[in-house]
Scaffold this active site. Structure first.
Site, PDB file in Angstrom:
ATOM      1  CG  HIS A 114     -60.998 -97.836  57.521  1.00  0.00           C
ATOM      2  ND1 HIS A 114     -60.920 -96.621  57.972  1.00  0.00           N
ATOM      3  CD2 HIS A 114     -61.656 -98.509  58.053  1.00  0.00           C
ATOM      4  CE1 HIS A 114     -61.783 -96.663  59.204  1.00  0.00           C
ATOM      5  NE2 HIS A 114     -62.228 -97.858  59.205  1.00  0.00           N
ATOM      6  CB  CYS A 122     -60.434-108.415  40.063  1.00  0.00           C
ATOM      7  SG  CYS A 122     -61.880-109.020  39.109  1.00  0.00           S
ATOM      8  CB  CYS A 144     -59.792-107.578  36.348  1.00  0.00           C
ATOM      9  SG  CYS A 144     -58.720-109.233  36.658  1.00  0.00           S
ATOM     10  N   GLY A 183     -54.539 -87.805  66.142  1.00  0.00           N
ATOM     11  CA  GLY A 183     -55.177 -87.295  65.079  1.00  0.00           C
ATOM     12  C   GLY A 183     -56.395 -87.973  64.854  1.00  0.00           C
ATOM     13  CB  SER A 185     -63.025 -87.837  67.060  1.00  0.00           C
ATOM     14  OG  SER A 185     -63.342 -89.185  65.928  1.00  0.00           O
ATOM     15  CB  SER A 211     -59.419 -79.340  71.511  1.00  0.00           C
ATOM     16  OG  SER A 211     -60.342 -80.148  70.331  1.00  0.00           O
ATOM     17  CB  ALA A 228     -50.173 -85.049  64.908  1.00  0.00           C
TER      18      ALA A 228
END
Length: 242
Positions: A114, A122, A144, A183, A185, A211, A228
């Site tokens: 991501h 820019c 910019c 860490g 789902s 879990s 973790a």
């Protein structure tokens, strides 16, 4: 100890990490009780259309994210993964996080699904800047040299994921003989598909989570329950002490 045995014998291990890795560093899950979506409605602040129409407003959210990251430091989970890489037991980390903490902990091969908060780009001319370009512009989006607003290289809703990263992550999953799901789902595609892809290709899957998750009954061979930042260092220590 069971996780340590599997990890020590594997030759092509890949880790998939999510928000749970960074919670101990003070970076909350966006969707959690103290997450940013409680303060910033993602429909208003987190879409690319929202940024294009009102970048100054959206930068209120980015500044909040940036402040969290600036104040955060890698925790033992990040350092444990960096140690695994140095030991030759981890090929790469594919992360859904944007905080850059894996790199700060010393991990070298990190694929950011991501994007990251540490760089700006820019949308007009494509120029890239370090995040410090935003310093000293408290009330509006930084600009910019061409005059257009800059945004972090974070993938917003409505934007495509970086194609090269997606392709490399998929290739690593297909080649892996072990996947560590840490860490996360693993419920949000396409990152959620990586353990499934690896499993179909013959890999084993170890899950490090508080879990069981949706992933657990489908592909997980071993679930290591707990934070973790505790379970990963303990596993690395067990490998070292074999």
């Amino acid at each position: 100890r069971a996780a340590a045995e599997l990890m020590a014998r594997a030759h092509r291990t890949v880790a998939l990490t999510g928000a749970g890795v960074s919670v101990a560093s003070g970076v909350p899950d966006f969707r959690g009780e103290s997450g940013l979506w409680r303060r910033f409605d993602p429909r208003v602040y987190a879409t690319i259309d929202a940024f294009v129409s009102d970048p100054d407003r959206v930068w209120q959210m980015f500044r909040a994210v940036g402040q969290l990251v600036v104040e955060a430091a890698p925790n033992p989970a990040h350092f444990a993964l960096a140690a695994l890489e140095r030991m030759g037991l981890l090929r790469a980390i594919v992360t859904q996080n944007i905080d850059g903490l894996h790199q700060l902990a010393g991990s070298k091969r990190v694929l950011e699904y991501h994007g990251g908060i540490g760089r700006l780009h820019c949308l007009g001319c494509g120029a890239i800047y370090p995040a410090k370009r935003a310093a000293g512009v408290p009330d509006r989006a930084p600009r910019c040299g061409c005059g257009n607003a800059l945004k972090p290289t974070v993938v917003m809703y409505g934007e495509q994921l970086p194609g090269a990263v997606v392709e490399e992550a998929a290739a690593l999953a297909l080649e892996a003989d072990l996947v560590l799901s840490i860490g996360t789902s693993a419920a949000v595609a396409p990152a959620s598909e990586l353990p499934l892809l690896a499993k179909r290709a013959g890999a084993r899957v170890i899950e490090f989570n508080l879990s069981a998750t949706e992933l657990t009954p489908r592909v997980t061979d071993l679930l290591v329950e707990g934070p973790a930042e505790q379970t990963l260092p303990a596993t690395v220590a067990a490998i070292s002490g074999r």
